[in-house]
Design a protein around this motif. Structure first.
Motif, PDB file in Angstrom:
ATOM      1  N   ALA A   1       0.818  -1.202   0.000  1.00 17.48           N
ATOM      2  CA  ALA A   1       0.000   0.000   0.000  1.00 17.48           C
ATOM      3  C   ALA A   1       0.854   1.255   0.000  1.00 17.48           C
ATOM      4  CB  ALA A   1      -0.933  -0.011   1.215  1.00 17.48           C
ATOM      5  N   GLY A   2       2.170   1.065   0.078  1.00 17.26           N
ATOM      6  CA  GLY A   2       3.049   2.218   0.086  1.00 17.26           C
ATOM      7  C   GLY A   2       3.167   2.891   1.444  1.00 17.26           C
ATOM      8  N   ALA A   3       2.535   2.346   2.461  1.00 17.26           N
ATOM      9  CA  ALA A   3       2.587   2.933   3.803  1.00 17.26           C
ATOM     10  C   ALA A   3       3.885   2.534   4.493  1.00 17.26           C
ATOM     11  CB  ALA A   3       1.400   2.448   4.628  1.00 17.26           C
ATOM     12  N   ASP A   4       4.349   3.381   5.395  1.00 18.85           N
ATOM     13  CA  ASP A   4       5.497   3.029   6.222  1.00 18.85           C
ATOM     14  C   ASP A   4       5.087   1.871   7.137  1.00 18.85           C
ATOM     15  OD1 ASP A   4       8.208   3.867   7.563  1.00 18.85           O
ATOM     16  OD2 ASP A   4       6.758   3.575   9.183  1.00 18.85           O
ATOM     17  N   PRO A   5       5.850   0.770   7.146  1.00 20.76           N
ATOM     18  CA  PRO A   5       5.437  -0.407   7.929  1.00 20.76           C
ATOM     19  C   PRO A   5       5.245  -0.146   9.425  1.00 20.76           C
ATOM     20  CG  PRO A   5       7.129  -1.008   6.357  1.00 20.76           C
ATOM     21  CD  PRO A   5       7.035   0.492   6.328  1.00 20.76           C
ATOM     22  N   LEU A   6       6.127   0.623  10.031  1.00 19.63           N
ATOM     23  CA  LEU A   6       5.978   0.892  11.454  1.00 19.63           C
ATOM     24  C   LEU A   6       4.808   1.836  11.713  1.00 19.63           C
ATOM     25  CD1 LEU A   6       6.947   0.532  14.353  1.00 19.63           C
ATOM     26  CD2 LEU A   6       8.579   2.393  13.950  1.00 19.63           C
ATOM     27  N   ALA A   7       4.701   2.883  10.925  1.00 24.52           N
ATOM     28  CA  ALA A   7       3.595   3.832  11.089  1.00 24.52           C
ATOM     29  C   ALA A   7       2.253   3.141  10.884  1.00 24.52           C
ATOM     30  CB  ALA A   7       3.746   4.995  10.109  1.00 24.52           C
ATOM     31  N   GLU A   8       2.183   2.235   9.935  1.00 25.81           N
ATOM     32  CA  GLU A   8       0.926   1.519   9.669  1.00 25.81           C
ATOM     33  C   GLU A   8       0.550   0.621  10.840  1.00 25.81           C
ATOM     34  OE1 GLU A   8      -2.418   0.787   7.192  1.00 25.81           O
ATOM     35  OE2 GLU A   8      -0.904   2.355   7.262  1.00 25.81           O
ATOM     36  N   ARG A   9       1.519  -0.064  11.411  1.00 26.49           N
ATOM     37  CA  ARG A   9       1.231  -0.908  12.574  1.00 26.49           C
ATOM     38  C   ARG A   9       0.732  -0.051  13.739  1.00 26.49           C
ATOM     39  NH1 ARG A   9       4.524  -3.535   9.467  1.00 26.49           N
ATOM     40  NH2 ARG A   9       4.601  -5.813   9.422  1.00 26.49           N
ATOM     41  N   LEU A  10       1.385   1.079  13.949  1.00 27.14           N
ATOM     42  CA  LEU A  10       0.943   1.970  15.022  1.00 27.14           C
ATOM     43  C   LEU A  10      -0.453   2.513  14.769  1.00 27.14           C
ATOM     44  CD1 LEU A  10       4.289   3.817  15.733  1.00 27.14           C
ATOM     45  CD2 LEU A  10       2.970   2.463  17.387  1.00 27.14           C
ATOM     46  N   ALA A  11      -0.773   2.805  13.514  1.00 27.26           N
ATOM     47  CA  ALA A  11      -2.103   3.324  13.179  1.00 27.26           C
ATOM     48  C   ALA A  11      -3.186   2.274  13.395  1.00 27.26           C
ATOM     49  CB  ALA A  11      -2.125   3.804  11.730  1.00 27.26           C
ATOM     50  N   LEU A  12      -2.854   1.003  13.189  1.00 28.83           N
ATOM     51  CA  LEU A  12      -3.841  -0.070  13.308  1.00 28.83           C
ATOM     52  C   LEU A  12      -3.934  -0.658  14.715  1.00 28.83           C
ATOM     53  CD1 LEU A  12      -3.072  -1.926   9.965  1.00 28.83           C
ATOM     54  CD2 LEU A  12      -5.062  -0.494  10.472  1.00 28.83           C
ATOM     55  N   CYS A  13      -2.984  -0.355  15.554  1.00 28.41           N
ATOM     56  CA  CYS A  13      -2.888  -0.981  16.869  1.00 28.41           C
ATOM     57  C   CYS A  13      -3.530  -0.097  17.933  1.00 28.41           C
ATOM     58  CB  CYS A  13      -1.412  -1.205  17.191  1.00 28.41           C
ATOM     59  SG  CYS A  13      -1.154  -2.006  18.756  1.00 28.41           S
ATOM     60  N   LEU A  22       6.204  -1.088  19.916  1.00 29.23           N
ATOM     61  CA  LEU A  22       6.481  -0.629  18.556  1.00 29.23           C
ATOM     62  C   LEU A  22       7.200   0.718  18.560  1.00 29.23           C
ATOM     63  CD1 LEU A  22       3.140  -1.742  16.909  1.00 29.23           C
ATOM     64  CD2 LEU A  22       5.435  -2.537  16.237  1.00 29.23           C
ATOM     65  N   ARG A  23       6.760   1.634  19.402  1.00 26.41           N
ATOM     66  CA  ARG A  23       7.438   2.944  19.476  1.00 26.41           C
ATOM     67  C   ARG A  23       8.876   2.776  19.966  1.00 26.41           C
ATOM     68  NH1 ARG A  23       2.425   4.613  20.785  1.00 26.41           N
ATOM     69  NH2 ARG A  23       2.468   5.143  22.962  1.00 26.41           N
ATOM     70  N   ALA A  24       9.058   1.941  20.976  1.00 20.40           N
ATOM     71  CA  ALA A  24      10.402   1.735  21.540  1.00 20.40           C
ATOM     72  C   ALA A  24      11.348   1.128  20.511  1.00 20.40           C
ATOM     73  CB  ALA A  24      10.326   0.848  22.789  1.00 20.40           C
ATOM     74  N   VAL A  25      10.893   0.109  19.801  1.00 26.54           N
ATOM     75  CA  VAL A  25      11.777  -0.540  18.831  1.00 26.54           C
ATOM     76  C   VAL A  25      12.060   0.390  17.649  1.00 26.54           C
ATOM     77  CG1 VAL A  25      10.182  -1.798  17.292  1.00 26.54           C
ATOM     78  CG2 VAL A  25      12.332  -2.854  17.976  1.00 26.54           C
ATOM     79  N   GLY A  26      11.110   1.236  17.316  1.00 23.97           N
ATOM     80  CA  GLY A  26      11.345   2.228  16.272  1.00 23.97           C
ATOM     81  C   GLY A  26      12.409   3.226  16.687  1.00 23.97           C
ATOM     82  N   GLU A  27      12.327   3.681  17.928  1.00 25.07           N
ATOM     83  CA  GLU A  27      13.318   4.630  18.449  1.00 25.07           C
ATOM     84  C   GLU A  27      14.685   3.960  18.555  1.00 25.07           C
ATOM     85  OE1 GLU A  27      15.953   5.880  21.321  1.00 25.07           O
ATOM     86  OE2 GLU A  27      14.399   4.606  22.156  1.00 25.07           O
ATOM     87  N   MET A  41      15.348  -2.525   6.418  1.00 25.04           N
ATOM     88  CA  MET A  41      14.859  -2.860   7.751  1.00 25.04           C
ATOM     89  C   MET A  41      13.468  -3.446   7.635  1.00 25.04           C
ATOM     90  SD  MET A  41      15.717   0.358  10.192  1.00 25.04           S
ATOM     91  CE  MET A  41      17.172   0.352  11.188  1.00 25.04           C
ATOM     92  N   GLY A  42      13.177  -4.394   8.499  1.00 20.14           N
ATOM     93  CA  GLY A  42      11.843  -4.971   8.577  1.00 20.14           C
ATOM     94  C   GLY A  42      11.390  -4.995  10.018  1.00 20.14           C
ATOM     95  N   VAL A  43      10.099  -4.826  10.218  1.00 16.67           N
ATOM     96  CA  VAL A  43       9.538  -4.809  11.561  1.00 16.67           C
ATOM     97  C   VAL A  43       8.475  -5.886  11.678  1.00 16.67           C
ATOM     98  CG1 VAL A  43       7.801  -3.052  10.982  1.00 16.67           C
ATOM     99  CG2 VAL A  43       8.525  -3.328  13.368  1.00 16.67           C
ATOM    100  N   ALA A  44       8.335  -6.419  12.881  1.00 19.16           N
ATOM    101  CA  ALA A  44       7.264  -7.367  13.174  1.00 19.16           C
ATOM    102  C   ALA A  44       6.892  -7.223  14.648  1.00 19.16           C
ATOM    103  CB  ALA A  44       7.686  -8.804  12.869  1.00 19.16           C
ATOM    104  N   TYR A  45       5.668  -7.584  14.960  1.00 16.83           N
ATOM    105  CA  TYR A  45       5.146  -7.509  16.320  1.00 16.83           C
ATOM    106  C   TYR A  45       4.371  -8.782  16.612  1.00 16.83           C
ATOM    107  CZ  TYR A  45       2.057  -6.699  20.170  1.00 16.83           C
ATOM    108  OH  TYR A  45       1.385  -6.868  21.345  1.00 16.83           O
ATOM    109  N   VAL A  46       4.430  -9.227  17.864  1.00 19.92           N
ATOM    110  CA  VAL A  46       3.624 -10.355  18.298  1.00 19.92           C
ATOM    111  C   VAL A  46       3.344 -10.225  19.794  1.00 19.92           C
ATOM    112  CG1 VAL A  46       5.542 -11.893  18.898  1.00 19.92           C
ATOM    113  CG2 VAL A  46       3.390 -12.888  18.178  1.00 19.92           C
TER     114      VAL A  46
END
Length: 182
Positions: A1-13, A22-27, A41-46
């Motif tokens: 979708a062209g969205a930033d992967p971290l920003a998208e996860r934060l928007a949906l969470c 997510l904020r901590a790992v981004g920082e 870089m790739g991000v994942a959350y669980v």
């Protein structure tokens, strides 16, 4: 979708602990900084066993293959009882998860798994192991634990990093079937 992967996860969470991870790992990882060509870089959350864990993996595509350079992990564990044991458990879980994503495969013959135990899988070699940076978030009063939770996000974060570096989507394990690791 062209969205930033971290920003998208934060928007949906909506879970505050997940968002904090997510904020901590981004920082920690400097998410969003400029990367050299062939780096990604790739991000994942669980949430595993009630423990929210976010991971960022950074890779570099070289002539010798994919090099996993760094991994950043943030986990909301409530309280850390033994900081050294916590860090070692997280680092070991990440290395185990990455090694399995890279190399482990279960094959079947005659309706039975051909691999009888973990000795049948090539693990991550020492020269392949990245620097693993760990942060415990301690926002609760109870101890949640940390044994297995760093394992599940390792594979998707690695796959996302490989995509960011190479443009190649990997959708099945072991990843070594699709890319070469240095």
């Amino acid at each position: 979708a062209g969205a930033d992967p971290l920003a998208e996860r934060l928007a949906l969470c909506t879970d505050p602990d997940a968002r904090a991870c997510l904020r901590a790992v981004g920082e920690m990882s400097g998410w969003g900084r400029a990367m050299a060509p062939g780096q990604g870089m790739g991000v994942a959350y669980v949430s595993s066993f009630g423990v929210p864990v976010a991971e960022v993996v950074q890779v570099r595509d070289t002539d010798a293959g994919i090099v996993i350079e760094d991994v950043w992990v943030a986990a909301e564990v409530g309280r850390v009882v033994d900081p050294v044991n916590f860090e070692n458990n997280v680092q070991g879980g990440v290395a185990w998860g990455l090694g399995h994503a890279m190399n482990a495969e279960i094959t079947y013959a005659g309706g039975m798994a051909e691999q009888t135990n973990f000795h049948a899988h090539a693990g991550m070699r020492l020269h392949q192991c990245p620097r693993i940076h760990v942060r415990a978030l301690e926002n609760g009063d109870r101890v949640r634990g940390i044994g297995e939770p760093p394992v599940p996000p390792a594979a998707p974060a690695l796959a996302n990093a490989i995509f960011a570096a190479t443009g190649q989507r990997i959708r099945e394990m072991p990843f070594a079937r699709h890319v070469r690791f240095a």
